[in-house]
Motif scaffolding. Structure first.
Motif, mmCIF file in Angstrom:
data_model
loop_
_atom_site.group_PDB
_atom_site.id
_atom_site.type_symbol
_atom_site.label_atom_id
_atom_site.label_comp_id
_atom_site.label_asym_id
_atom_site.label_seq_id
_atom_site.Cartn_x
_atom_site.Cartn_y
_atom_site.Cartn_z
ATOM 1 N N ILE A 584 -30.745 25.761 61.812
ATOM 2 C CA ILE A 584 -32.231 26.374 61.030
ATOM 3 C C ILE A 584 -32.789 26.184 62.340
ATOM 4 C CG2 ILE A 584 -34.670 25.131 60.506
ATOM 5 C CD1 ILE A 584 -33.338 23.585 58.558
ATOM 6 N N VAL A 585 -32.169 25.067 63.451
ATOM 7 C CA VAL A 585 -32.882 26.167 65.069
ATOM 8 C C VAL A 585 -32.846 26.604 65.516
ATOM 9 C CG1 VAL A 585 -32.522 24.812 66.994
ATOM 10 C CG2 VAL A 585 -32.673 23.260 65.167
ATOM 11 N N ALA A 586 -31.409 27.569 65.507
ATOM 12 C CA ALA A 586 -31.044 28.811 65.449
ATOM 13 C C ALA A 586 -32.028 30.042 65.164
ATOM 14 C CB ALA A 586 -29.843 29.362 65.566
ATOM 15 N N VAL A 587 -31.839 29.842 63.739
ATOM 16 C CA VAL A 587 -32.943 30.813 63.183
ATOM 17 C C VAL A 587 -34.413 30.574 64.102
ATOM 18 C CG1 VAL A 587 -33.787 31.201 60.825
ATOM 19 C CG2 VAL A 587 -31.314 31.101 61.205
ATOM 20 N N VAL A 588 -35.076 29.333 63.792
ATOM 21 C CA VAL A 588 -36.402 29.261 64.474
ATOM 22 C C VAL A 588 -36.208 30.675 65.605
ATOM 23 C CG1 VAL A 588 -38.604 27.993 65.332
ATOM 24 C CG2 VAL A 588 -36.984 27.542 63.379
ATOM 25 N N TYR A 589 -35.455 30.373 67.009
ATOM 26 C CA TYR A 589 -35.529 30.935 68.141
ATOM 27 C C TYR A 589 -35.554 32.087 67.786
ATOM 28 C CZ TYR A 589 -30.675 29.393 69.308
ATOM 29 O OH TYR A 589 -29.259 29.331 69.494
ATOM 30 N N ILE A 591 -35.849 34.219 65.738
ATOM 31 C CA ILE A 591 -37.172 35.056 65.021
ATOM 32 C C ILE A 591 -38.687 35.172 66.112
ATOM 33 C CG2 ILE A 591 -38.606 34.947 63.872
ATOM 34 C CD1 ILE A 591 -36.493 35.947 62.425
ATOM 35 N N VAL A 592 -37.989 33.680 66.748
ATOM 36 C CA VAL A 592 -39.804 33.872 67.909
ATOM 37 C C VAL A 592 -39.284 35.051 69.013
ATOM 38 C CG1 VAL A 592 -40.624 31.903 69.458
ATOM 39 C CG2 VAL A 592 -40.522 31.222 67.631
ATOM 40 N N THR A 593 -37.791 34.846 69.394
ATOM 41 C CA THR A 593 -38.041 35.729 70.975
ATOM 42 C C THR A 593 -37.630 37.009 70.221
ATOM 43 O OG1 THR A 593 -35.500 35.286 70.085
ATOM 44 C CG2 THR A 593 -36.333 34.173 71.830
ATOM 45 N N ALA A 626 -42.920 50.009 64.135
ATOM 46 C CA ALA A 626 -41.934 49.616 65.066
ATOM 47 C C ALA A 626 -41.700 48.177 64.382
ATOM 48 C CB ALA A 626 -42.701 49.690 66.592
ATOM 49 N N PHE A 627 -42.241 47.655 63.938
ATOM 50 C CA PHE A 627 -42.135 46.226 63.857
ATOM 51 C C PHE A 627 -41.089 45.986 62.947
ATOM 52 C CE2 PHE A 627 -41.676 42.899 60.809
ATOM 53 C CZ PHE A 627 -42.382 41.442 61.934
ATOM 54 N N VAL A 628 -40.507 46.333 61.815
ATOM 55 C CA VAL A 628 -39.280 47.024 61.024
ATOM 56 C C VAL A 628 -38.023 47.098 61.687
ATOM 57 C CG1 VAL A 628 -38.492 47.898 59.044
ATOM 58 C CG2 VAL A 628 -40.922 47.120 58.601
ATOM 59 N N PHE A 629 -38.473 48.605 62.215
ATOM 60 C CA PHE A 629 -37.073 48.706 62.878
ATOM 61 C C PHE A 629 -36.779 48.304 64.019
ATOM 62 C CE2 PHE A 629 -38.787 52.304 60.879
ATOM 63 C CZ PHE A 629 -36.887 53.129 60.686
ATOM 64 N N LEU A 630 -37.695 47.143 65.319
ATOM 65 C CA LEU A 630 -36.900 46.349 66.384
ATOM 66 C C LEU A 630 -37.049 45.228 65.629
ATOM 67 C CD1 LEU A 630 -39.706 47.293 69.020
ATOM 68 C CD2 LEU A 630 -37.657 47.848 68.513
ATOM 69 N N VAL A 631 -37.539 44.403 64.949
ATOM 70 C CA VAL A 631 -37.627 43.272 64.543
ATOM 71 C C VAL A 631 -36.247 43.149 64.269
ATOM 72 C CG1 VAL A 631 -37.151 41.227 62.896
ATOM 73 C CG2 VAL A 631 -39.111 41.966 63.941
ATOM 74 N N ALA A 632 -35.914 43.692 62.846
ATOM 75 C CA ALA A 632 -34.227 44.017 62.606
ATOM 76 C C ALA A 632 -32.996 44.699 62.958
ATOM 77 C CB ALA A 632 -34.419 44.894 61.274
#
Length: 737
Positions: A584-589, A591-593, A626-632
């Motif tokens: 969970i910790v790794a997932v949180v940071y 996603i944030v980054t 840009a959000f969909v592409f860059l986040v993925a």
């Protein structure tokens, strides 16, 4: 599940794709499938639907258009505005030419034509409504069927051009506006739509060639091997050869729809993401060739070490893109299935076709720098500064050491960079004007420029208002008093249904944000006028149609889709990351980054687009695209790095696992990032602003992920978290701390 990848499954995969015989069978299957699909199914470019409405039937402007068409079928349609211009003033000869063309079009209608004003039978004084006050410009409106297909609209424009050339000569259509004499340009909704499709269609081949050459050049520089540089291109090419007819067949059966913009972006996505997958596999293969004499053993270990990360990366990107199915605006919605399917097939090619090709070529693929076990390190007492072949270089090792020894400082500086760039997003202004996306030399934009300089700007796209007929005059009178309206008049009345059509010309650019805000004022003024005439609220309905209303609905739907799709993408990626990492910790940071990286890319993109290129606004679709592409895609690189850390967490101490992972992945991910950023940057060479801006923001985002987030911020945070980075799936007690 503690282990991220089922080793036995990857072993079976490696066996069936890279063995002495199976490698040829794998290649044969891919080629046969591609050839059969190409022969049996249509190519994607042949079934594009470039005239499809992007708005759902529930949109207010669509409902208004349907009601207007039901009540005034002869008054509805798509206008093609033929703009006649002579900077010294239209002469009597020019007027006769215009009349001749008008008469020709009435006697020989173009495709889907509904109406043309009978200018030929009018005296000179009666032409005033179509002519500018300075007598330099005249507009001949040609109404086409609103149901006309893109092919019919294009045919109509070509036929109009032929009629003009027959009467005025080709120079009138093709000559620069700076020259003397009569000039003709076709604009309005029809001219804009035809030019938009033409831009995308003509860009496809240039985009494909530019992307191929750029990727080839970068691969040769990276690997210094002409043979190996072609391997990723062959893999992507075969995958694309299969994807295109599959999409074409789905579209031919009306299961999906897409336009030229979709296929253009898909080409870039395939080359960028596909090359990334290839680079990761090739890097693992080269590492193993430095350790093993047997090429089959080396490729099997390479598949076992990278196939899981490639599959996870492909799944993450595919599902993130599939989340666009929740969008209501068709331009976003239609990206979902084609892009998801394309990435899925590309990832499959990356873990099957690519290993087969590498197994076939063996060490020859790396010619002239062929990797061999312990090559060049046979001295008995090597210098401490000497690096064995196949191991990370000095810079990679420095990065790995820095993020673990100075993790706090690295994290703080990295975050400051992203947040600092992200602050510029508060300055961003958006536009939903299609015509602003065109180059100034496009005929429809030249025609619009002439109109805006010599007529009320709103003449390019009038607003249509459907109101009760007994209150139409009161509504028109109230609207005429508004400063943002140039003209308003009752254009037609349906006595049977007791409704009237009011035509409104805005005083401002009908494609501007100001015009969209004016629509709300128009609706309010009309409602007040109706309420003053009658208290029957059910009867006093106001329906607004026209390009400005369509654009306002586009903005409203974009805002809605942004609020819905973004959380879904984040939630979906978070779930996949948790299933893969069990932390969970790794997932949180993570996603944030990656979200901060997106915000930083958007802010930096605005600096380039607004201050460097001089654009007053970015296209409204860019933030969500840009959000969909860059986040993925940003999570791709995080997965590649963390997969190395997680694989080593039971063998070496936590800090050493991070240092080794960053060092070993630095060069390959940097290379992959440069190629992906380069492919997106190719979009900036096109004459279409929406693709230029998308390419700039995406390229900046990939570079931030490549040089800031992946090598520094994520490993540094992982280092700061210590063993809590794995929570709740801590390493077992026998493992190192």
């Amino acid at each position: 599940m503690e282990r991220m990848v089922d080793a036995s499954s990857l072993g079976v995969l490696a066996k069936w794709t890279t063995g002495p015989r199976s490698k040829w069978i794998t290649l044969f299957i891919w080629i046969v499938c591609t050839v059969v699909a190409s022969l049996a199914f249509p190519a994607a470019s042949r079934v594009e639907r470039n005239n499809a409405s992007y708005l759902p039937s529930s949109a207010p402007s669509v409902q208004a258009e349907q009601r207007i068409e039901e009540n005034f079928p002869a008054s509805t349609g798509a206008p093609a505005l033929v703009v006649w211009y002579d900077k010294k003033g239209l002469t009597n000869t020019d007027i006769e030419i215009i009349k001749n063309v008008s008469e020709r079009l009435r006697s020989h209608p173009v495709a889907s034509q509904i109406a043309v004003p009978p200018l030929a039978s009018m005296p000179a004084a009666a032409l005033a409504p179509w002519m500018s006050k300075d007598k330099t410009t005249l507009v001949l409106p040609i109404t086409l069927k609103s149901s006309a297909t893109q092919a019919q609209l294009h045919q109509a424009v070509v036929q109009i051009q032929h009629a003009v050339e027959a009467a005025a000569g080709s120079r009138a259509i093709q000559g620069p506006l700076s020259g003397n004499g009569l000039h003709v340009r076709i604009t309005g909704p029809v001219g804009i739509a035809v030019d938009a499709v033409s831009l995308f269609q003509h860009a496809d081949f240039a985009l494909l060639m530019a992307t191929t050459l750029l990727v080839l050049a970068l691969l040769i520089v990276i690997y210094r091997s002409p043979i190996l540089a072609f391997v990723p291109l062959v893999t992507v090419g075969i995958a694309y050869g299969l994807i295109s007819p599959i999409l074409g067949e789905l579209a031919a059966h009306h299961w999906i729809t897409f336009d030229a913009q979709t296929t253009s972006i898909m080409t870039v996505l395939l080359f960028g993401a596909g090359t990334d997958y290839c680079l990761l596999m090739v890097a693992r293969y080269r590492e193993q060739l430095y350790q093993s004499e047997d090429k089959y053993s080396a490729i099997r270990r390479a598949v076992g070490g990278s196939a899981g990360a490639i599959a996870m990366s492909g799944l993450t990107v595919a599902l993130a893109l599939l989340s666009l199915l929740f969008a209501h605006y068709q331009s976003y919605h239609e990206f979902a299935v084609p892009f998801c399917l394309a990435i899925a097939i590309m990832a499959l090619a990356g873990v099957t076709l690519l290993p087969a090709l590498l197994a076939i070529l063996g060490r020859v693929a790396f010619f002239p720098f062929i990797p061999r076990p312990e090559a060049g390190t046979k001295t008995t007492s090597p210098s401490p500064s000497r690096v064995r072949r196949g191991e990370p270089g000095a810079l990679s090792r420095w990065v790995g050491h820095t993020v673990t020894s100075r993790s706090g400082i690295v994290t703080a500086l990295g975050m400051l960079i992203l947040i600092g760039l992200g602050l510029f997003t508060f300055q961003i202004r958006t536009t939903y004007s299609l015509i602003s996306s065109f180059p100034p030399s496009m005929p429809s934009r030249e025609g619009y420029t002439i109109l805006s300089e010599h007529f009320a700007k709103g003449a390019l796209a009038p607003v249509e208002l459907l109101v009760p007929s007994d209150s139409a005059q009161a509504v028109t009178k109230a609207l005429k008093d508004e400063p943002y309206i140039d003209t308003a008049y009752v254009a037609a009345t349906n006595t049977h249904n007791r409704v009237a059509l009011v035509d409104i010309t805005l005083a401002t650019d009908p494609y501007s944000n100001t015009a969209m805000a004016d629509l709300a004022r128009i609706h309010s003024v009309a409602e007040k006028a109706l309420d003053a005439q009658s208290t029957d609220r059910a009867k006093n309905q106001v329906w607004i149609s026209g390009p400005t209303a369509t654009q306002a609905d586009t903005k409203a739907l974009t805002n809605r889709d942004t609020g819905v799709v973004m959380p879904i993408v984040i939630g979906m990626i978070a779930l996949l990351l948790f299933m893969y990492l069990r932390s969970i910790v790794a997932v949180v940071y993570l996603i944030v980054t990656v979200v901060l990286s997106y915000v930083g890319a958007l802010g930096a993109g605005w600096l380039v687009i607004h201050y460097a290129l001089g654009s007053p606004a970015i296209q409204g679709a860019i933030p969500l695209y840009a959000f969909v592409f860059l986040v993925a895609l940003g999570e791709d690189y995080n997965i590649f790095v963390l997969s190395r850390i997680w694989q080593a967490k039971g063998r070496v101490p936590h800090q050493e696992a991070i240092e080794q992972a960053v060092s070993s992945t630095s060069s390959v991910i940097t290379s992959a990032g440069l190629i992906l950023a380069g492919t997106f940057a190719v979009l900036a060479s096109l004459p279409i602003q929406v693709l230029v801006q998308f390419g700039i923001v995406s390229a900046i985002g990939v570079l931030l992920d490549t040089f800031v987030v992946r090598p520094f911020i994520v490993p540094a945070i992982t280092s700061l978290c210590g063993r809590f980075a794995y929570w709740p799936s801590y390493p077992s007690a026998k493992n190192h701390p």
